[in-house]
Write a protein that holds these residues in place. Sequence first.
Motif, PDB file in Angstrom:
ATOM      1  N   THR A   1      -2.831   0.752   9.116  1.00 20.68           N
ATOM      2  CA  THR A   1      -2.132   1.914   8.574  1.00 20.68           C
ATOM      3  C   THR A   1      -2.807   3.179   9.095  1.00 20.68           C
ATOM      4  OG1 THR A   1      -3.493   1.666   6.611  1.00 20.68           O
ATOM      5  CG2 THR A   1      -1.217   0.959   6.443  1.00 20.68           C
ATOM      6  N   GLY A   2      -2.010   4.232   9.202  1.00 13.45           N
ATOM      7  CA  GLY A   2      -2.532   5.525   9.616  1.00 13.45           C
ATOM      8  C   GLY A   2      -2.167   6.578   8.600  1.00 13.45           C
ATOM      9  N   LEU A   3      -2.721   7.771   8.784  1.00  9.15           N
ATOM     10  CA  LEU A   3      -2.446   8.845   7.827  1.00  9.15           C
ATOM     11  C   LEU A   3      -1.921  10.083   8.541  1.00  9.15           C
ATOM     12  CD1 LEU A   3      -5.693   8.663   5.660  1.00  9.15           C
ATOM     13  CD2 LEU A   3      -3.463   7.705   5.115  1.00  9.15           C
TER      14      LEU A   3
ATOM     15  N   ASP B   1      -1.612  14.065   8.245  1.00  9.41           N
ATOM     16  CA  ASP B   1      -2.375  15.050   7.479  1.00  9.41           C
ATOM     17  C   ASP B   1      -1.545  16.267   7.125  1.00  9.41           C
ATOM     18  OD1 ASP B   1      -4.681  13.903   6.939  1.00  9.41           O
ATOM     19  OD2 ASP B   1      -5.850  14.818   8.567  1.00  9.41           O
TER      20      ASP B   1
ATOM     21  N   PHE C   1       0.835  -1.203   0.000  1.00 15.16           N
ATOM     22  CA  PHE C   1       0.000   0.000   0.000  1.00 15.16           C
ATOM     23  C   PHE C   1       0.870   1.254   0.000  1.00 15.16           C
ATOM     24  CE2 PHE C   1      -1.921   3.197   2.876  1.00 15.16           C
ATOM     25  CZ  PHE C   1      -2.904   3.665   2.011  1.00 15.16           C
TER      26      PHE C   1
ATOM     27  N   PRO D   1       0.487   8.136   4.213  1.00 20.30           N
ATOM     28  CA  PRO D   1       0.216   6.982   5.074  1.00 20.30           C
ATOM     29  C   PRO D   1       1.473   6.457   5.777  1.00 20.30           C
ATOM     30  CG  PRO D   1       0.252   6.321   2.771  1.00 20.30           C
ATOM     31  CD  PRO D   1       0.496   7.787   2.788  1.00 20.30           C
ATOM     32  N   TYR D   2       1.269   5.807   6.880  1.00 24.15           N
ATOM     33  CA  TYR D   2       2.368   5.130   7.589  1.00 24.15           C
ATOM     34  C   TYR D   2       1.793   3.894   8.264  1.00 24.15           C
ATOM     35  CZ  TYR D   2       0.267   7.191  11.753  1.00 24.15           C
ATOM     36  OH  TYR D   2      -0.620   7.533  12.735  1.00 24.15           O
TER      37      TYR D   2
ATOM     38  N   LEU E   1       0.926   1.679  11.417  1.00 23.54           N
ATOM     39  CA  LEU E   1       0.653   1.929  12.840  1.00 23.54           C
ATOM     40  C   LEU E   1       1.782   1.347  13.676  1.00 23.54           C
ATOM     41  CD1 LEU E   1      -3.152   1.225  13.159  1.00 23.54           C
ATOM     42  CD2 LEU E   1      -1.965   3.413  12.931  1.00 23.54           C
TER      43      LEU E   1
ATOM     44  N   SER F   1      -2.293  13.972   2.699  1.00 25.07           N
ATOM     45  CA  SER F   1      -2.162  12.831   3.604  1.00 25.07           C
ATOM     46  C   SER F   1      -0.989  11.967   3.159  1.00 25.07           C
ATOM     47  CB  SER F   1      -3.438  12.002   3.602  1.00 25.07           C
ATOM     48  OG  SER F   1      -3.794  11.712   2.278  1.00 25.07           O
TER      49      SER F   1
ATOM     50  N   PRO G   1      -6.669   2.238   2.547  1.00 26.69           N
ATOM     51  CA  PRO G   1      -5.660   1.863   3.540  1.00 26.69           C
ATOM     52  C   PRO G   1      -6.044   0.561   4.209  1.00 26.69           C
ATOM     53  CG  PRO G   1      -6.364   4.138   3.834  1.00 26.69           C
ATOM     54  CD  PRO G   1      -7.295   3.526   2.853  1.00 26.69           C
TER      55      PRO G   1
ATOM     56  N   PHE H   1       1.289   4.064  -2.958  1.00 26.04           N
ATOM     57  CA  PHE H   1       1.104   5.490  -2.701  1.00 26.04           C
ATOM     58  C   PHE H   1       2.234   6.285  -3.369  1.00 26.04           C
ATOM     59  CE2 PHE H   1       1.926   9.344  -0.277  1.00 26.04           C
ATOM     60  CZ  PHE H   1       0.670   9.919  -0.233  1.00 26.04           C
TER      61      PHE H   1
END
Lengths: 747, 220
Positions: free
Chosen positions: A711-713, A715, A615, A732-733, A735, A730, A707, A619
Amino acid sequence: MGAKRRSRFRVHIPWYVHITVILVCITLGHIAWLDFRIQSEFKGKRWPLPARVYASPVEIYIGQALTPGKIEKLLLDLGYKKVSVVNRPGTYQRAPSQVRFMQREFHFWDGRQDGQLIQVRFHNQKISQILDLNLQRTMPLARLEPTLIGRIYPDNFQDRVLVAQADIPSSLIGALLAVEDRNYFHHAGIDFRGILRALYSNISSGRVTQGGSTITQQLVKNFFLSRERTLTRKANEMIMALLMERRYGKEEILTAYINEVYLGQQGKRSIHGFGTAAEFYFAKPLNELRLDQIALLVGMVKGASFYNPRRHPARAKQRRDLALDLMFQVGYLDEATRVKAQSLPLDLSAKPRWSFSKYPAFLQFVKNQLLREYDIEDLRTKGLRIFTTLETDRQDVAELTTLDQLKKLERAKSLKPGTLQAASIFVQSSTGAVLSLTGGRNADDVGFNRAMHARRSIGSLVKPFIYYSALTNPQQYSLVSKVNDADISIRLADGAYWQPKNYDRKNHGRVSLMEALAKSYNKATVNLGREVGLKKVIDSIEKTGGISNLEPFPSLLLGAFELTPLQVSQMYQTLANGGFFVPVNSIREVLDEKGRALKRYSLDVRQALQTEAVFLTNFMLVQTINHGTGRSLYNIIPDKLPLAGKTGTTNDLRDSWFVGFGDDVMGVVWLGRDDNQSTLYTGASGAMKIWGNIVKRQNMKRIELSPPPGTGLLDNVNLPFGQSCITFSSIPYLLGSRPESIDTCVH
Amino acid sequence: MRSLIVNKVRVGKLKSTRLLIVNLLFCSACSTVHQAQRAEAPVVERSKTAISKDAAAKPARTAPPSFRREPAPAASKDTAAKPAGTVPPSFRREPAPAITKGVAVKPPGTAAREERQRIVKSPSEISGNPAVIALLNEADFETRQGSDEDAVNAIERAIRLEPKNPYLWYRLAVLRFKNHQWQQAVALAEKSHSLSGRRPELQKANAELIRRARQATSNR
């Protein structure tokens, strides 16, 4: 003395009796042998039937973006006829915002689909309603019958579409009897009255106008005997005709005749039987032919090339009218029907463009897959029906665009026309189904299939897999981690030093992973790859399927290994499919002659790469198109449609690659030369242009990166990117490894 | 071919009445979805404008984000009520289950909680696309008839139309599981999981399926 004794018992038998007995024995033996041949060959008669290959059937459903014009084109391609009132299968009528058509019966792999009367309404370029008019109810979706795209012939190249006894139109029988054998249902195989009548008519007209052979005799001749015109053959023919009539019923013989008779030629392909002829001359199934069309085919039995309606239309029409006259004479037609039928034009379909395949490169790929599971002899003779994944509209676009773009590219750099070659493969990411495949600039060229066989260095196409490998270690790498784009010198096994350069010959210092991949920096990538380790990178690449035994040379990090476009498509399919491997495939189902499924090709997936890291990689590939080497794609594709992609260029511009994907379609384009010289184009200026122009005409959907869990975003991050500072709404990374410090910038 | 799906019909009189009933049911299902979509429409609009405002506020030339991000109101309230520790903050803003549109019309709270316990969803809750719903109905029908092969066919056809719908992949995984194809069941459930965004009930179901399939493999 002995002779004397014997002579006492001797009864005088005249020599002619001896001869007669011998002759009778020989004749009986001969007849028995002929009878044996008929029984053994006719009873179990299996014509070698070519395999027929179909494209993917078009599904139409409510809400689908489709116009009446598009449906009309689909129907025309299937040989549907425009009429004012739809009343027969294979006809349609069109109004400004609606199309009505009657489907043909078709055997799909999941059952028979009957001919339904369907009405499709449109609203705002979309399908708003599909109605089954017979049952007066709406349908959420309908499936059109698929287009035939190829055949795999037996050794003798006979093409034959078998017609079952029940499906023979009565007008065909009427016409055949009137023209070829009036007493068919009354004679015993030989028609003496017919012979006399033919003789009389030939003598009185001074030329041979009628033959005295019965249908049975003709069938026997075609089946068992040579083409020579000798008395012996004629005698054998008569005996066998009589035997055949004794052994088999009239209907059975007639059906065999209808399927056996020779009715035309297209190159090596010979057209046998009325079913095939209906398709060849009128692009319709036999039961959709008009009376005059049937009369034309029956007239052609006498001499398929002499009365070839495409080459000698006047002669063929005359023959057709004669056939209609004969039908009138025997009372099969009334006067009005005859006059009307004779007034009609021939109404032939356009001569088929192809005899082996409409899309030879794709068919080659299909055959390749089939040969892994089937015997070549079975493919050629068992009448298999092969359903493939090809979408003909995409394929047409890919073929036309490739040639068109290659000509433009050649003109722009004053290259000799024909210098550049290209190959492309488009795949549905989630199922691995090949939607289109081109193997060279000329789609009709059946020669070298570059999509399958041209092995070329892949250049920067390897890079996403290096970044992926890094991102599988989230404790160490995130999208905003820094990597050093600085000089590098690697000592090789032979003692020489390898010093990769950037395409722009500059060093960019410490850059984020995102920038390094999007801008395809070589030095940063090699540095990252060395940090991660060659072994891990190779492991990632090999996991995508289709590639093995990569040598751990450092130059691998810049794609200095050769793959075919097909292998590249497998590599990126796994990426585009969120890390799930599905073999790139072209076959959905294979049915035998009777419509039984031989093998199911089920949708099998395997998790090959880590979903989360894939993912993140995808991106970055979106940023490649937004801000990186693929930026100029938006000169072709409007509205900044979000897409993921990667360019690839090899040394001296020998190969220009582009791979891109939207929501569920992934496509690979390779551009190069057969002599492996410079194309003068980079991945972005060459292959990407072809890709973009194909996609522009294909309605590609924007990529929707969902996502995955875990996963987190981040901002609104302002990130330095090349010379500029870009705000990402955004990033992503994973978690648990949220980037601590980010090197941001100010506008 | 026994089939509900409308484009291959060989209907006798008896069958046609049955089809009529199914069709009526189907139409009511469709209208529910339509209502659901209408009910949710303003929400989607709002989130869109939020994004565009967001973009307008910044001078940079970023393309519109390609995440699916419409928040599902019912579900997000629900998770907000949970202890903060279990759901990381970023989770809340994660993609809207486009697919749980049917759920969104239900009053939040009890109904949503019930919903989570129910793994098997009705076709109209799984998708808003009438074609996919029809194929799911067909799959249900075929499953009831005991012909799993045809059910698989129908689901695969649905996946071709809506390949990113995690519920379809889950359904396929279940069918494989029934058929004792453990490895495929695991792989398909993993695929479903990867697309599941924030749908805890589906994630739980997938995890359970994977666990049982793995157990079955090791038992063998």
